[in-house]
Design an enzyme around this catalytic site. Structure first.
Site, PDB file in Angstrom:
ATOM      1  N   GLY A 249       0.820  -1.206   0.000  1.00  0.00           N
ATOM      2  CA  GLY A 249       0.000   0.000   0.000  1.00  0.00           C
ATOM      3  C   GLY A 249       0.856   1.258   0.000  1.00  0.00           C
ATOM      4  N   ASP A 250       1.922   1.245   0.797  1.00  0.00           N
ATOM      5  CA  ASP A 250       2.842   2.384   0.832  1.00  0.00           C
ATOM      6  C   ASP A 250       3.536   2.558  -0.517  1.00  0.00           C
ATOM      7  OD1 ASP A 250       2.222   2.560   3.559  1.00  0.00           O
ATOM      8  OD2 ASP A 250       3.851   1.191   4.083  1.00  0.00           O
TER       9      ASP A 250
END
Length: 308
Positions: A249-250
């Site tokens: 996600g990052d």
């Protein structure tokens, strides 16, 4: 330039103990320590992708010094505000079929710490077009602090990508960030009920947009993502062999930020975002992408208008 904000960084310590069980004595087979926090994961990926990026946030104590030293070794520019509060340590024990995490909350910050950090942030904003804000808030900090930061940046006409969860997300979107990137768990928290279809996704997204979010990118894991902006777009990704989804996600946030900073068309920004997440998922290391793989993945990602 892109500025990444990590308000609650940590030293991430991973112990590899294959037969780990509660209540016994073990010696770690392998230990890995790295500068941690969602914002620093974003920073690492941006650096690997060749972006001009600087990391900021609040650190302190010997742990903070360790993070600064190791970011320097990674050739990452940082301009953290240094407080008297010791930076936290987060521990993960990786066994054969499980992962156990112990996360310190960290020490509380003073009002003078926050004012000094805000001054430093605004100096960096003057030189940046895109600012990412990621992760949890430090112990004792008001849940609306992200809202304050987003509003400060918006006044300078810069774009903010906000990636947080829980109450800090619900409060943070009131500052009107350019993009948020919730997953299913975060949407369920927003809606207060389980997400069992696209109608529920749309309902949760509408709530977030009504609160202030300008655009919303919803992660669907292996099925790609849905982007809610002026129109709704479905991003479909190819199947890949996954080794580690932590940090994907990052990595997607980093890809979106770089595409935005590079002035790419929206479809290409979304492809770059997904491709960075995919590349991280193929690595055992969190916040690790291979630019050549990212480019190849982008060629196999499709973006189409979706009617919900």
């Amino acid at each position: 330039m892109i500025t990444t904000v990590t308000l609650n960084p940590a030293i991430d310590t991973r112990y590899f103990i294959e037969d780990f069980k509660e209540g016994r004595l073990f010696r770690a087979e392998k230990t890995i320590k790295s500068p941690g926090g969602k914002g620093l994961n974003v920073t690492k990926v941006l650096r690997q992708m060749g972006a001009d990026v600087v990391a900021t946030g609040i650190i302190g104590g010997k742990n903070g010094e360790w993070i600064q030293e190791n970011l320097k070794k990674m050739d990452i520019k940082e301009e953290f505000y240094v407080s008297s509060a010791e930076t936290r340590v987060c521990i993960a024990v990786l066994a054969k079929h499980s992962e156990t995490e112990i996360l310190e909350s960290g020490e509380e910050l003073t009002d003078s710490d926050l004012r000094a950090f805000e001054k430093k942030l605004m100096e960096l904003v003057e030189k940046s077009d895109v600012i990412t804000m990621s992760g949890s808030l430090p112990k004792g900090m008001d849940a609306g602090y992200y809202q304050k930061l987003v509003e400060l940046v918006n006044r300078k006409g810069k774009k903010v990508i906000l990636d947080t969860s829980g109450k800090s997300l619900l409060e943070g979107v009131k500052g009107k960030p350019y993009l948020i990137k919730p997953n299913f768990d975060e949407l369920e928290y927003v809606l207060g009920e389980s997400i069992d279809g696209r109608d529920k996704i749309k309902k949760a997204v509408e709530k977030l947009k009504n609160l202030g979010a300008q655009n919303v990118l919803v992660s669907l894991g292996g099925e790609g993502a849905i982007y809610f902006g002026e129109e709704i777009l479905k991003i479909t990704i190819p199947k890949i062999k996954i080794h580690n989804t932590v940090g994907s996600g990052d990595s997607s946030v980093a890809g979106f930020a770089k595409g935005l900073d590079d002035g790419l068309e929206l479809n290409e920004i979304l492809k770059l975002s997904m491709a960075c997440g995919m590349s991280n998922a193929q690595s055992m290391e969190t916040g690790r992408v291979i630019p050549e793989d990212v480019k190849e993945f982008m060629g196999n990602i499709t973006v189409e208008v979706l009617k919900i």
